[in-house]
Design an enzyme around this catalytic site. Structure first.
Site, PDB file in Angstrom:
ATOM      1  N   HIS A 139       0.828  -1.219   0.000  1.00  0.00           N
ATOM      2  CA  HIS A 139       0.000   0.000   0.000  1.00  0.00           C
ATOM      3  C   HIS A 139       0.859   1.266   0.000  1.00  0.00           C
ATOM      4  O   HIS A 139       0.430   2.307   0.468  1.00  0.00           O
ATOM      5  CB  HIS A 139      -0.956   0.031   1.191  1.00  0.00           C
ATOM      6  CG  HIS A 139      -1.697  -1.258   1.403  1.00  0.00           C
ATOM      7  ND1 HIS A 139      -2.916  -1.530   0.839  1.00  0.00           N
ATOM      8  CD2 HIS A 139      -1.351  -2.378   2.096  1.00  0.00           C
ATOM      9  CE1 HIS A 139      -3.308  -2.750   1.193  1.00  0.00           C
ATOM     10  NE2 HIS A 139      -2.373  -3.288   1.948  1.00  0.00           N
ATOM     11  N   SER A 152      14.676  22.076 -16.384  1.00  0.00           N
ATOM     12  CA  SER A 152      13.443  22.812 -16.624  1.00  0.00           C
ATOM     13  C   SER A 152      13.810  24.153 -17.228  1.00  0.00           C
ATOM     14  O   SER A 152      14.840  24.732 -16.901  1.00  0.00           O
ATOM     15  CB  SER A 152      12.697  23.006 -15.306  1.00  0.00           C
ATOM     16  OG  SER A 152      11.859  24.145 -15.388  1.00  0.00           O
ATOM     17  N   LYS A 182      15.858  22.186 -11.236  1.00  0.00           N
ATOM     18  CA  LYS A 182      15.232  20.906 -11.559  1.00  0.00           C
ATOM     19  C   LYS A 182      16.119  19.961 -12.352  1.00  0.00           C
ATOM     20  O   LYS A 182      16.829  20.359 -13.258  1.00  0.00           O
ATOM     21  CB  LYS A 182      13.944  21.154 -12.363  1.00  0.00           C
ATOM     22  CG  LYS A 182      12.855  21.812 -11.567  1.00  0.00           C
ATOM     23  CD  LYS A 182      12.146  20.830 -10.659  1.00  0.00           C
ATOM     24  CE  LYS A 182      11.333  19.863 -11.451  1.00  0.00           C
ATOM     25  NZ  LYS A 182       9.930  19.892 -11.198  1.00  0.00           N
ATOM     26  N   GLU A 203      10.038   8.617 -17.160  1.00  0.00           N
ATOM     27  CA  GLU A 203       8.634   9.010 -17.318  1.00  0.00           C
ATOM     28  C   GLU A 203       8.110   8.629 -18.699  1.00  0.00           C
ATOM     29  O   GLU A 203       6.976   8.159 -18.855  1.00  0.00           O
ATOM     30  CB  GLU A 203       8.479  10.521 -17.119  1.00  0.00           C
ATOM     31  CG  GLU A 203       8.728  10.972 -15.686  1.00  0.00           C
ATOM     32  CD  GLU A 203       8.830  12.489 -15.606  1.00  0.00           C
ATOM     33  OE1 GLU A 203       7.803  13.150 -15.799  1.00  0.00           O
ATOM     34  OE2 GLU A 203       9.936  13.003 -15.369  1.00  0.00           O
TER      35      GLU A 203
END
Ligand code: ARG
Length: 480
Positions: free
Chosen positions: A164, A285, A291, A298
């Protein structure tokens, strides 16, 4: 030289047609824009068919020589980029046949004896896919090797195992990685299994009913490396279940990829900080200078969507098609091609990325210590000393409550506080509550104890063997 019926598409069918196709219909029905990548399989299939026709004395030795010479030149033209692909000639098969006839005359027109584009295209796709399957097997093995070798360095590295997404029990990072090795190993099994059903020869089915020519299908199958021939001509030209199986395999494999990619993204986030990915797999970024984004992971996760979509597209494509061949089947190619391309690139890049993972064992261990990951071990400790497990579970809940109140881990509770919870808790309990103590205790086959995990690593190493020579992977001949 005799005229070439394929010079004019309307005449390719027969004198039956009295008007040409509109430009829109031509574009709509043509597949040459994408099926040209089957060219090598198409030529290999034609060579085998022609050799068999000659061996059966259906065409002459001179015809065979002409066909071989013409196809060799065409292969060169295509490879060098000189080949003039024509939309009017619809697909890869008619383009190559028209050029062959232009080069060698009547022999080119005899090549199609006893053959239809229906069994030709089914053969081409199977041949092409077989080569891609073999390339993908190499890449799957490469990814598994990368995971196994990273695991080999981390059999003692503790991380929280989750259920979980809540800290559950300590596991080694190696153990976690080997879970993915198991998934990719099953994907490889699935791939090997569907290869057997892919590797059967449709040629000889002709348009749908077989042919009156005395073809030797077994001979063609042997020449092309097929394990068997398709037994039923209607089935041979019409079903694409081998493509469905491949798309299902590809989807499952990408789902595994996606789960791993998601974990890499999570682990690299500041909230976890378990790993770092090499800069070459990250991007910055344009607005936030601090970043570093795990874009490659991804995208691997995101590209799963298109591969699963292709499976759906192919299933719906086949649904409701009456026997035998229908033009619908031309739509099998783009989903299949894109599934192969996406999976190939993804497996390759993921293997490289895994090889470059920087592990942060301290952060992993800190996270494991935060979640009372060894609570089950204290319960096991008590039930080994005779307390029924359900009662032990209750005692440990009190221990966790106490530790929570004091803001410490179970192993950090003062020994007398721990022993005060239950008379069966002795001075040796603390050792069972350390992360390594917990891990070491899980000696069951398949468990996370380092000895077990090392045995699994050895199993996988011997199963996978050493890495293939660089560049050998997926460099199959049927890539256009
Ligand atoms: N381009 C076609 C395909 O991909 C080849 C077979 C065409 N056969 C036919 N009868 N129109 O399916």
């Amino acid at each position: 030289m005799a005229t070439n019926p394929l010079d004019n598409k309307a005449q390719a069918w027969s004198a039956l047609f009295s008007e040409p196709m509109s430009e829109l219909v031509q574009r709509y029905t043509a597949s040459v824009g994408f099926d040209r990548r089957l060219w090598r399989a198409d030529i290999d299939g034609s060579l085998a068919h022609a050799e068999m026709l000659a061996a059966q004395q259906i065409i002459g030795a001179q015809d065979l020589a002409d066909i071989r010479r013409g196809l060799a030149q065409i292969a060169q033209e295509i490879e060098s980029g000189a080949f003039d692909w024509k939309l009017e000639l619809e697909d890869v098969h008619l383009n190559i046949e028209a050029r062959l006839t232009a080069l060698v005359g009547d022999a080119g027109k005899r090549l199609h004896t006893g053959r239809s584009r229906n069994d030709q295209v089914a053969t081409d796709v199977r041949l092409w896919l077989r080569t891609e399957i073999d390339g993908l097997q190499q890449l799957l093995a490469g990814l598994q090797r990368a995971l196994v070798e990273l695991a080999a360095q981390h059999t003692e590295t503790v991380m929280p195992g989750f259920t979980h997404l809540q800290v559950a029990q300590p596991v080694s990072f190696a153990h976690h990685l080997l879970a993915y090795v198991e998934m990719f190993a099953r994907d490889a099994e699935r791939l090997a299994d569907l290869r057997r059903r892919t590797n059967r020869l449709p040629l000889g089915a002709a348009a749908l009913a077989g042919t009156g020519w005395p073809l030797d299908r077994e001979r063609v199958a042997r020449m092309l490396g097929f394990d068997d021939i398709c037994r039923n001509s209607l089935d041979a030209v019409s079903d694409r279940d081998f493509a469905l199986e491949f798309a299902a395999f590809a989807s499952i494999c990408m789902v595994h990829v996606s789960r791993l990619a998601e974990e890499l993204v999570l682990w690299m986030s500041q909230a976890f900080g378990f790993i770092d990915l090499a800069d070459r797999y990250c991007t910055g970024s344009s607005i936030m200078p601090q970043k570093r984004n795990p874009d490659v992971a991804e995208l691997a996760r995101g590209k799963t969507g298109r591969v699963v979509g292709h499976l759906t597209a192919l299933l719906v494509l086949m649904k409701g098609q009456p026997l035998a061949y229908n033009k619908d089947n031309q739509e099998d190619k783009e989903p299949l091609f894109d599934s192969v391309d996406t999976l190939r690139d993804t497996l390759r890049i993921l293997a490289e990325m895994v090889g470059g993972i920087v592990v942060k064992p301290d952060a992993m261990e800190r996270a494991a210590r935060r979640g009372y990951a060894t609570a089950t071990d204290l319960a096991d400790y008590l039930s080994k000393r005779g307390l029924p497990f359900r009662d032990a579970h209750e005692v440990v809940a009190h221990a966790v409550k106490l530790a929570l109140r004091q803001g410490v881990d179970l192993a950090e509770l003062p020994p007398d506080a721990l022993q005060a919870l239950h008379p069966l808790i002795g001075a040796d309990a603390a050792e069972a509550l350390t992360l390594h103590g917990s891990m070491n205790a899980r000696q069951v086959a398949g468990g996370t104890a380092p000895a077990q995990v090392r045995a699994q690593i050895e199993y996988h190493r011997s199963r996978l063997g050493p890495a293939a020579a660089p560049g050998a992977a997926a460099a199959g001949p049927h890539r256009g």
